[in-house]
Scaffold this motif. Structure first.
Motif, PDB file in Angstrom:
ATOM      1  N   UNK A 109       0.824  -1.207   0.000  1.00 45.45           N
ATOM      2  CA  UNK A 109       0.000   0.000   0.000  1.00 45.45           C
ATOM      3  C   UNK A 109       0.857   1.256   0.000  1.00 45.45           C
ATOM      4  N   UNK A 110       1.986   1.211   0.720  1.00 49.96           N
ATOM      5  CA  UNK A 110       2.868   2.378   0.785  1.00 49.96           C
ATOM      6  C   UNK A 110       3.492   2.692  -0.569  1.00 49.96           C
ATOM      7  N   UNK A 111       3.546   1.699  -1.451  1.00 44.77           N
ATOM      8  CA  UNK A 111       4.105   1.894  -2.784  1.00 44.77           C
ATOM      9  C   UNK A 111       3.020   2.035  -3.846  1.00 44.77           C
ATOM     10  N   UNK A 112       1.779   2.185  -3.406  1.00 47.61           N
ATOM     11  CA  UNK A 112       0.677   2.375  -4.351  1.00 47.61           C
ATOM     12  C   UNK A 112       0.295   1.117  -5.095  1.00 47.61           C
ATOM     13  N   UNK A 113       0.556  -0.052  -4.512  1.00 49.35           N
ATOM     14  CA  UNK A 113       0.263  -1.328  -5.149  1.00 49.35           C
ATOM     15  C   UNK A 113      -0.920  -1.996  -4.458  1.00 49.35           C
ATOM     16  N   UNK A 114      -1.652  -2.805  -5.196  1.00 53.31           N
ATOM     17  CA  UNK A 114      -2.714  -3.605  -4.601  1.00 53.31           C
ATOM     18  C   UNK A 114      -2.116  -4.915  -4.107  1.00 53.31           C
ATOM     19  N   UNK A 115      -2.791  -5.530  -3.142  1.00 52.25           N
ATOM     20  CA  UNK A 115      -2.277  -6.749  -2.512  1.00 52.25           C
ATOM     21  C   UNK A 115      -3.391  -7.769  -2.389  1.00 52.25           C
ATOM     22  N   UNK A 116      -3.041  -9.046  -2.590  1.00 53.57           N
ATOM     23  CA  UNK A 116      -4.009 -10.122  -2.388  1.00 53.57           C
ATOM     24  C   UNK A 116      -3.275 -11.379  -1.953  1.00 53.57           C
ATOM     25  N   UNK A 117      -4.005 -12.335  -1.367  1.00 49.93           N
ATOM     26  CA  UNK A 117      -3.415 -13.596  -0.943  1.00 49.93           C
ATOM     27  C   UNK A 117      -2.795 -13.475   0.421  1.00 49.93           C
ATOM     28  N   UNK A 118      -1.840 -14.383   0.673  1.00 47.27           N
ATOM     29  CA  UNK A 118      -1.109 -14.323   1.924  1.00 47.27           C
ATOM     30  C   UNK A 118      -1.579 -15.273   2.990  1.00 47.27           C
ATOM     31  N   UNK A 155       1.891  -0.314 -11.371  1.00 49.55           N
ATOM     32  CA  UNK A 155       2.162   0.186 -12.721  1.00 49.55           C
ATOM     33  C   UNK A 155       3.521   0.857 -12.741  1.00 49.55           C
ATOM     34  N   UNK A 156       4.191   0.742 -13.890  1.00 53.89           N
ATOM     35  CA  UNK A 156       5.444   1.439 -14.121  1.00 53.89           C
ATOM     36  C   UNK A 156       5.366   2.047 -15.513  1.00 53.89           C
ATOM     37  N   UNK A 157       5.555   3.361 -15.593  1.00 55.32           N
ATOM     38  CA  UNK A 157       5.415   4.039 -16.876  1.00 55.32           C
ATOM     39  C   UNK A 157       4.042   3.857 -17.481  1.00 55.32           C
ATOM     40  N   UNK A 158       3.020   3.699 -16.631  1.00 60.81           N
ATOM     41  CA  UNK A 158       1.663   3.491 -17.117  1.00 60.81           C
ATOM     42  C   UNK A 158       1.375   2.065 -17.536  1.00 60.81           C
ATOM     43  N   UNK A 159       2.347   1.180 -17.400  1.00 61.66           N
ATOM     44  CA  UNK A 159       2.193  -0.221 -17.805  1.00 61.66           C
ATOM     45  C   UNK A 159       1.987  -1.110 -16.579  1.00 61.66           C
ATOM     46  N   UNK A 160       1.096  -2.098 -16.667  1.00 63.00           N
ATOM     47  CA  UNK A 160       0.821  -2.951 -15.499  1.00 63.00           C
ATOM     48  C   UNK A 160       1.941  -3.939 -15.222  1.00 63.00           C
ATOM     49  N   UNK A 161       2.170  -4.187 -13.944  1.00 62.60           N
ATOM     50  CA  UNK A 161       3.094  -5.233 -13.565  1.00 62.60           C
ATOM     51  C   UNK A 161       2.587  -5.955 -12.330  1.00 62.60           C
ATOM     52  N   UNK A 162       3.058  -7.181 -12.163  1.00 64.45           N
ATOM     53  CA  UNK A 162       2.569  -8.068 -11.119  1.00 64.45           C
ATOM     54  C   UNK A 162       3.751  -8.769 -10.461  1.00 64.45           C
ATOM     55  N   UNK A 163       3.731  -8.852  -9.150  1.00 63.95           N
ATOM     56  CA  UNK A 163       4.777  -9.535  -8.405  1.00 63.95           C
ATOM     57  C   UNK A 163       4.144 -10.575  -7.488  1.00 63.95           C
ATOM     58  N   UNK A 164       4.779 -11.742  -7.403  1.00 64.74           N
ATOM     59  CA  UNK A 164       4.289 -12.811  -6.539  1.00 64.74           C
ATOM     60  C   UNK A 164       5.412 -13.288  -5.632  1.00 64.74           C
ATOM     61  N   UNK A 165       5.036 -13.623  -4.414  1.00 62.51           N
ATOM     62  CA  UNK A 165       5.960 -14.206  -3.448  1.00 62.51           C
ATOM     63  C   UNK A 165       5.328 -15.491  -2.947  1.00 62.51           C
ATOM     64  N   UNK A 166       5.971 -16.623  -3.225  1.00 64.85           N
ATOM     65  CA  UNK A 166       5.377 -17.882  -2.823  1.00 64.85           C
ATOM     66  C   UNK A 166       6.273 -19.068  -3.101  1.00 64.85           C
TER      67      UNK A 166
END
Length: 226
Positions: free
Chosen positions: A33-42, A53-64
């Motif tokens: 949230x502090x970086x303006x990202x949405x979060x799910x799971x956990x 988003x970076x440069x208006x383009x979507x990106x997704x990160x997963x930790x698992x």
């Protein structure tokens, strides 16, 4: 060599009892949230997913759980749909992992009993065969000792791996991942990817890995935007 590295990773992870997936996702959610990202799971045993988003383009990160057999413990992976030139291909990989994968490929090629390709082979083994390693003056020797840069052309590597990205790759906060920890960032088919073993499993590792990935995306957008 490859098996020894895997065993060393396994011992290192077993010594850590504070696995991220065994913790409440609160700190990661707050960080996202502090970086303006949405979060799910956990929930216990499931992946945590962050999107931004970076440069208006979507990106997704997963930790698992890892999707590669050379990663033990938890895997951090990210993907951005940059929409840059599809023909551009480049890769930064930590040198111990590159050498381990090359030895594994060589062993398979020379195994006379193996007549078909193993479908479980990671795609990055093909990338190592496709691209040449590129070097140039500028980055310090410590950078080249830790990482290898491969690309479809020298110009691609020079344009993507800029001074800022090199600095990010060499400035992991303490306690930092060692040079043995599997790590790679890839620019391919108009997308940017990150894959690494989440070690040490600390918030500052997650935070800096995100900075590295965003820098790689921004550099790719700047150099290869259609």
């Amino acid at each position: 060599m490859f098996e020894r590295i895997k065993k060393a990773f396994h011992r290192e992870v077993k010594e850590r009892s504070d696995s991220t997936l065994a913790q409440a996702p609160g700190p990661v959610s707050e960080w996202a949230a502090s970086r303006g990202m949405t979060f799910s799971g956990g929930t216990l045993g499931s992946s945590m997913t962050m999107q931004g988003k970076v440069g208006g383009r979507p990106w997704r990160m997963e930790l698992g759980r890892p999707t590669r057999d050379y990663i033990t413990g938890e895997e951090l992976r990210a993907r951005a749909e940059l929409g840059v030139d599809d023909d551009v291909g480049a890769m930064v990989i930590n040198r111990p992992l590159k050498e381990a994968l090359e030895r594994r490929a060589y062993s398979m090629i020379t195994d006379t009993l193996q007549t078909t390709a193993d479908p479980r082979l990671p795609e990055e083994m093909r990338w190592l065969a496709m691209y040449d390693e590129i070097g140039w003056e500028g980055p310090a020797n410590d950078f080249w000792t830790r990482y290898a840069v491969l690309a479809d052309a020298r110009e691609t590597a020079l344009a993507w791996v800029d001074e800022h990205l090199v600095s990010q790759l060499m400035s992991w906060p303490d306690p930092s991942p060692t040079a043995q920890v599997p790590f790679m960032i890839v620019l391919l088919r108009g997308k940017c990817y990150l894959r690494m073993q989440y070690m040490p499993p600390e918030m500052h590792t997650l935070d800096h890995a995100t900075d590295v990935f965003v820098s790689a995306c921004e550099s790719g957008l700047h150099a290869f935007r259609k």
